[in-house]
Design a protein around this motif. Structure first.
Motif, PDB file in Angstrom:
ATOM      1  N   GLN B 161      51.347  13.151 -26.603  1.00 44.55           N
ATOM      2  CA  GLN B 161      51.424  13.796 -25.306  1.00 44.55           C
ATOM      3  C   GLN B 161      52.009  12.832 -24.277  1.00 44.55           C
ATOM      4  O   GLN B 161      51.742  11.645 -24.317  1.00 44.55           O
ATOM      5  CB  GLN B 161      50.033  14.210 -24.868  1.00 44.55           C
ATOM      6  N   LYS B 168      56.507  17.304  -6.762  1.00 39.35           N
ATOM      7  CA  LYS B 168      57.429  18.452  -6.740  1.00 39.35           C
ATOM      8  C   LYS B 168      57.491  19.110  -8.112  1.00 39.35           C
ATOM      9  O   LYS B 168      57.872  18.466  -9.089  1.00 39.35           O
ATOM     10  CB  LYS B 168      58.820  17.995  -6.330  1.00 39.35           C
ATOM     11  N   GLN B 169      57.150  20.383  -8.138  1.00 40.72           N
ATOM     12  CA  GLN B 169      57.129  21.118  -9.393  1.00 40.72           C
ATOM     13  C   GLN B 169      58.454  21.036 -10.135  1.00 40.72           C
ATOM     14  O   GLN B 169      58.487  20.911 -11.360  1.00 40.72           O
ATOM     15  CB  GLN B 169      56.807  22.601  -9.133  1.00 40.72           C
ATOM     16  N   GLU B 170      59.582  21.122  -9.399  1.00 41.71           N
ATOM     17  CA  GLU B 170      60.881  21.200 -10.071  1.00 41.71           C
ATOM     18  C   GLU B 170      61.164  19.905 -10.816  1.00 41.71           C
ATOM     19  O   GLU B 170      61.606  19.902 -11.957  1.00 41.71           O
ATOM     20  CB  GLU B 170      62.009  21.450  -9.069  1.00 41.71           C
ATOM     21  N   ALA B 173      58.993  19.647 -13.803  1.00 45.60           N
ATOM     22  CA  ALA B 173      59.480  20.513 -14.865  1.00 45.60           C
ATOM     23  C   ALA B 173      60.688  19.886 -15.551  1.00 45.60           C
ATOM     24  O   ALA B 173      60.831  19.942 -16.775  1.00 45.60           O
ATOM     25  CB  ALA B 173      59.836  21.879 -14.305  1.00 45.60           C
ATOM     26  N   ALA B 174      61.560  19.254 -14.763  1.00 49.97           N
ATOM     27  CA  ALA B 174      62.752  18.647 -15.335  1.00 49.97           C
ATOM     28  C   ALA B 174      62.383  17.522 -16.286  1.00 49.97           C
ATOM     29  O   ALA B 174      62.879  17.445 -17.422  1.00 49.97           O
ATOM     30  CB  ALA B 174      63.650  18.114 -14.213  1.00 49.97           C
ATOM     31  N   GLY B 176      59.472  17.100 -17.663  1.00 52.47           N
ATOM     32  CA  GLY B 176      58.755  17.726 -18.773  1.00 52.47           C
ATOM     33  C   GLY B 176      59.714  18.243 -19.826  1.00 52.47           C
ATOM     34  O   GLY B 176      59.491  18.085 -21.031  1.00 52.47           O
ATOM     35  N   ALA B 177      60.812  18.845 -19.368  1.00 49.46           N
ATOM     36  CA  ALA B 177      61.795  19.381 -20.311  1.00 49.46           C
ATOM     37  C   ALA B 177      62.464  18.258 -21.094  1.00 49.46           C
ATOM     38  O   ALA B 177      62.727  18.390 -22.291  1.00 49.46           O
ATOM     39  CB  ALA B 177      62.836  20.199 -19.559  1.00 49.46           C
ATOM     40  N   ARG B 180      60.056  17.207 -23.711  1.00 47.85           N
ATOM     41  CA  ARG B 180      59.986  18.186 -24.787  1.00 47.85           C
ATOM     42  C   ARG B 180      61.201  18.055 -25.699  1.00 47.85           C
ATOM     43  O   ARG B 180      61.079  18.110 -26.928  1.00 47.85           O
ATOM     44  CB  ARG B 180      59.895  19.599 -24.203  1.00 47.85           C
ATOM     45  N   PRO B 186      54.767  17.464 -23.066  1.00 48.45           N
ATOM     46  CA  PRO B 186      54.437  17.110 -21.681  1.00 48.45           C
ATOM     47  C   PRO B 186      53.140  17.783 -21.249  1.00 48.45           C
ATOM     48  O   PRO B 186      52.905  18.942 -21.556  1.00 48.45           O
ATOM     49  CB  PRO B 186      55.629  17.641 -20.888  1.00 48.45           C
ATOM     50  N   ASP B 188      50.920  18.489 -17.828  1.00 50.99           N
ATOM     51  CA  ASP B 188      50.976  18.451 -16.371  1.00 50.99           C
ATOM     52  C   ASP B 188      49.654  17.922 -15.828  1.00 50.99           C
ATOM     53  O   ASP B 188      48.604  18.513 -16.041  1.00 50.99           O
ATOM     54  CB  ASP B 188      51.236  19.877 -15.867  1.00 50.99           C
ATOM     55  N   MET B 189      49.706  16.793 -15.133  1.00 48.23           N
ATOM     56  CA  MET B 189      48.481  16.192 -14.600  1.00 48.23           C
ATOM     57  C   MET B 189      48.350  16.405 -13.100  1.00 48.23           C
ATOM     58  O   MET B 189      47.453  15.827 -12.479  1.00 48.23           O
ATOM     59  CB  MET B 189      48.462  14.693 -14.908  1.00 48.23           C
TER      60      MET B 189
END
Lengths: 491, 491, 491
Positions: B161, B168-170, B173-174, B176-177, B180, B186, B188-189
């Motif tokens: 993990q 910032k979520q974006e 997410a970037a 995280g991607a 992955r 990933p 999310d903490m």
């Protein structure tokens, strides 16, 4: 600060689509109807995963404080308008209260997350009932196998599966993507009629263990009574000897290995039966009868129960010399020996018998522990098919062989000794030998070149009376003998 | 050769977006600042995952050979211009050296992958410190829990993990991607303030085991001293008997079961306290006091330490008859018996007592092993909530009951025998019975219909003084009694 | 019903792209050539995952019934036109039969799913052979590690990896996305030349266990013969005593701990050698010689074999007092003692020796079990690097120390007793002490401040004769001593 050009693609990249209105996008609106524990945990998790959460409540003011602050709580009718995917976190009994929203829900995806309190409680699954109430919605069954607790904590161990079923692939994919974004692993269970099965999942109580456990229990009771009659009742009635002290340990200790041994043979019996079935019908494509199929699928559990009994037998045996009874008997023997003036108690045959059977017993236990350890999911998953079948089939059969030797050397010549037939009952060990010896014999037959070659051909796809097909199936298509159970089997 | 029409969608399909400039796309440029081991392993992994890697080095010529050939190594100022997402693989102490790049970094995403050498070493986390130096960048904390070794090998076991936090979520997410695409999972903490926690993760040393271990250790020391006084010191001072040989094995063997038994009862005590807490306040929504919360969360570890002590106790007990001391005592007893001319040493009560308590001991150990096995993550994860709570709560309580019977039959009538009170100290087993008996009593009270019904109502969401709420919480919302710990708990 | 606007994004959202023609999209056409078991299972799984499956068969009419009804079966030439990604489920020997489709296959992605029957059967991998036949196609190797059975059931346990290799990132990504949509975990293995390795994966038979197993076996045989000569042959030849009854249990029981102890020391020896290697060359960047590298990578398996032997030794030891031979010897001793009129058999030194060495043995076994449990993948994966190295290095070394104490107290003064040197052979335990004592000595040297400080500097990247580099490597880059094996190692 993100530049304008970067912002858009980033916004969508985790969610695998190029359209911001898609439900899996970060920032997409997801609706929730209901305000119970599950609804709240769901809202928390969705907010944490980057979704915009809209909660529809019949009493928004009261519910407001229960939800995370970034979730919008509003009347149900307003909420359903704002989201395309709506989680229905309401009891089945209250589904009808949603009927007033029918018009607003047309075309929406409703996710039924409900559970029942009993297996097959209702005639139709909750999801199908919801579908019948809202025929113009797409109903997706899912998330019911996740607990509110897991939702709240997040799926940290990364292993939590979300079983999903739906009649429409697109809706299923959408909800699957939401589950994935939340950190779960969506598993496609097929069309909505699978909802019944999915709703039963959280209510199941070790279904694969029931039959093996009951089997072991009934074998235990039978053998225990049999041993009680032979070892306690017979001396009491015939010789007026009080051997009742044997009840808690010694009787259990002679019963457990019988159960373990018979159960171990029952692990290998269905494989042999399946091989003969395939030989008889000359094809591997004919379905096995249901009982055989069921049996093949329970082999792992039967094997593990057998191992548990064998391990308990080992512990009981090791406890024997520490007991008071053993000490007193030894002291009495010493007294007898001395009063008889015998300076050497040594009986060579008895010594050898015990050294050998104890030795076989330990080796069998060692092999069974290896099998049990490779039955652990995390280890079994790391093995390839060849390794798995080597361990479960070759090592497992070796364990059966060594157990048979353990039993035979334990029994020694007692089967041919008339005085051992208490009440005309043969020694217990002779009874347990029947099935295993039959299996070993059958394995010898199956191992003969003429038979094994034919069986191999059948398992590679050859069929009696059909011309040879060369299909890509060998080496990867687990033959039915060994693979019909789950991937991680003790056989 | 790919046809032109196919090429584009293929290029992007793994990365879940329709824009090639998105960081998760194969072929996207990812920047790395730094040239240490971690930077090199990261570059290797990124290149292998299909990214274009641009390394910014202060000495590009020297660094060139350290990186995979397909990574571009160039001066830092050039590198940061070419990538939107930049990994900062530099020690915290050298963050300030990047300040000369401030203008070039505006709007970029900086991934802080650094670790500290001590828990809470600095007042603010490295990531927050970086954010304070570059207020116009988006800082993402992540990848610090991955070792250079794992990066180099790739996450073959599929379990690694990557904890990520960002305001910032974006950007989250970037990154995280990207994680992955590299094969990691990933997690999310939350916002960047979680970076402190994330930076502590690789420095933690079994935090959940500390309290249970210290508890077991102090219990062991207390009981050991108590037993030493009763079994060694008292005979030495009062009867001038040398029993010091008991120190290595016999004393340990009477101490271990005390620890195991008390620890096992401490697994079930907090659940009982929580139930009374809920009954007293008439709601399940009131937070438990912190100590109770902590205790509930440590139950799995307390239970496993208890099992370890119980298993060691079993091994010690089984070793007893093999010892020289046991052999000599037996020989002396034989001598005494013969010189006394007693032909039968048998004491029926002693025999029965031992057969029964050994038997209970083995059964308790068997039950505890089942609990321990289901505590393994890979097995616990395969159980649904009902199965898990059945095993941990029902089987676990059965183990406590059988252990109590083991203790009672072991003690027999010694508690009522004045000669057993050495130095006025009661036999050890009477001390250990206190908590478990209180728990069993409390369980009986909680099982009474009037109490259990009220508790069930509370756990379904009912609150004292409020009208009934029908919320979807039953069957899936683990009641607080059993679920407050992690998913895989021994209780 | 889905509204028109919703339908499109939903359709694509699971597949991470914005183009319906991309292979990973639900509803995309996937081709399959072949009609064997694997082809059928693949078709079933693809259909269940939402793909449109087009099967190319040389005899479509006959094959029709073998495939799920929603798969289209048609002549090969028609099938390949309709799909961009085509699975080639045909034996290597029949690849040439596809040559007639060469023109139609130009630009397509062919997925080679074939396996061999032997490791390195052909000079080039099947996939490379296919690539040589169809140079205008993109060949992807993959799915061969998945069995037909797993395909049919679906990857329920979520752990099944699909190893993929290809020379073109885009094609690899496309097939990876298909695998992911089917529920598998694609693992990027690099370019097509890795196909050879991938094709060998399903044929491997526990490759990491071979050397440790053979090592243990040969150690066992050597020590067994040595012990046989000393304990059975010597008394037989010199004193005409028949001790052959010792063969099944007692000899095994003195041999097993030797194997366990030497194997345990072999777990720690390569780490020490590696440390001295690094100290000698003054860098951690110099590659270890191959044999040391291999050894470092096998430590986990060597350690587990050592634990297995230690556990078997424990069971054998615990069985000793239950044997007839032990009983008879005890009775004879009682007889001798009484005829000699000796009222006390007690020998204090013997008592203490045994209490102490048994005690150390149990503690060592307890420590080794903790190590073995943390070697389970599901537990090892949950530990961070610091925890893992604490358990495997600190606890493991403690186990080695306690085992050494067990051996020393077991041996006592026998090494200095001339009568113990049967045939001039020293007692076995003295032989086993050599390596472990050398390791303990070396560890003491490595622990000395001057040495340990230098080693630490080297492991942080310092190199002899180079200026200091400050690289981000500490705390996360597992030093070579402990990490060179896999993540979950017993060392």
């Amino acid at each position: 600060m993100l530049s304008g050009d970067m912002a858009k693609p980033l916004l969508t990249c985790q969610n695998a689509d190029g359209d911001l209105s898609s439900p899996a996008s970060v920032g997409t609106a997801i609706g929730i109807l209901g305000s119970g524990d599950f609804a709240r945990s769901l809202a928390t998790r969705l907010v944490d995963s980057g979704f915009k959460v809209i909660v529809g409540s019949r009493n928004p003011k009261r519910s407001m404080n229960l939800f995370p602050s970034s979730a919008e709580v509003m009347p149900q009718s307003d909420a359903v308008k704002k989201a395309e995917v709506i989680f229905v976190a309401v009891f089945r009994d209250h589904y009808t209260t949603l009927c007033e929203l029918t018009d607003l829900l047309v075309g929406k995806i409703l996710v039924d997350v409900s559970n029942n309190t009993e297996i097959n409680h209702h005639k139709e699954s909750n999801a199908e009932y919801l579908a019948s109430l809202f025929p113009q919605c797409t109903i997706v069954k899912g998330f019911n196998v996740i607990s509110a607790w897991t939702l709240q904590c997040g799926p940290r161990d990364g292993n939590k599966q979300v079983l999903i079923s739906c009649d429409k692939q697109e809706a299923k994919a959408a909800v699957g993507a939401i589950a994935r974004t939340m950190g779960f692993v969506p598993v496609d269970m097929g069309s909505l009629c699978a909802a019944r099965e999915i709703e039963n999942v959280p209510l199941r109580l070790l279904p694969f263990w029931r039959i093996p456990f009951l089997l072991a229990l009934s074998l235990f009771i039978c053998f225990y009574i049999y041993n009680f009659i032979r070892s306690v009742l017979h001396p009491f009635l015939m010789e007026h000897k009080n051997k009742f002290y044997k009840i808690p340990i010694e009787l259990v200790n002679v019963t457990l290995p019988c159960v373990a041994y018979v159960m171990l043979s029952l692990v290998y019996l269905p494989g042999v039966l399946a091989a003969f079935f395939q030989l008889y019908y000359g094809t591997k494509y004919r379905r096995f009868p249901d009982w055989l199929d069921q049996w093949l699928q329970h082999r792992k559990q039967i094997g593990l129960v057998s191992f548990f009994c064998a391990a308990m037998h080992a512990v009981y045996s090791l406890c024997l010399p520490m007991r008071r009874s053993s000490r007193y008997l030894l002291l009495n023997d010493a007294f007898k020996q001395i009063t008889a003036g015998k300076d050497n108690a040594w009986v060579d045959e008895e010594v050898w018998r015990m050294e050998v059977y104890v030795s076989f017993g330990i080796i069998a236990l060692g092999l069974l522990s290896l099998l049990a350890v490779t039955s652990l999911p995390s280890i079994g998953n790391a093995l390839n098919w060849r390794e798995f079948s080597f361990i479960q089939s070759k090592l497992g059969f070796a364990a059966l062989l060594v157990s048979t030797l353990h039993t035979l050397t334990f029994g020694w010549r007692r089967a041919f000794d008339g005085t051992q037939y208490k009440f005309y009952l043969p020694p217990t060990y002779t009874l347990t030998l029947l099935v295993p010896c039959a299996i070993i014999l059958a394995k010898v037959v199956l191992f003969m070149p003429c038979v094994s070659r034919k069986l191999l051909r059948i398992r590679r796809g050859w069929e009696k009376g059909k011309c040879a097909q060369f299909t890509l199936s060998n080496a990867r298509n687990p033959s039915y003998e060994y693979s019909h159970g789950e991937g991680t089997s003790i056989v």
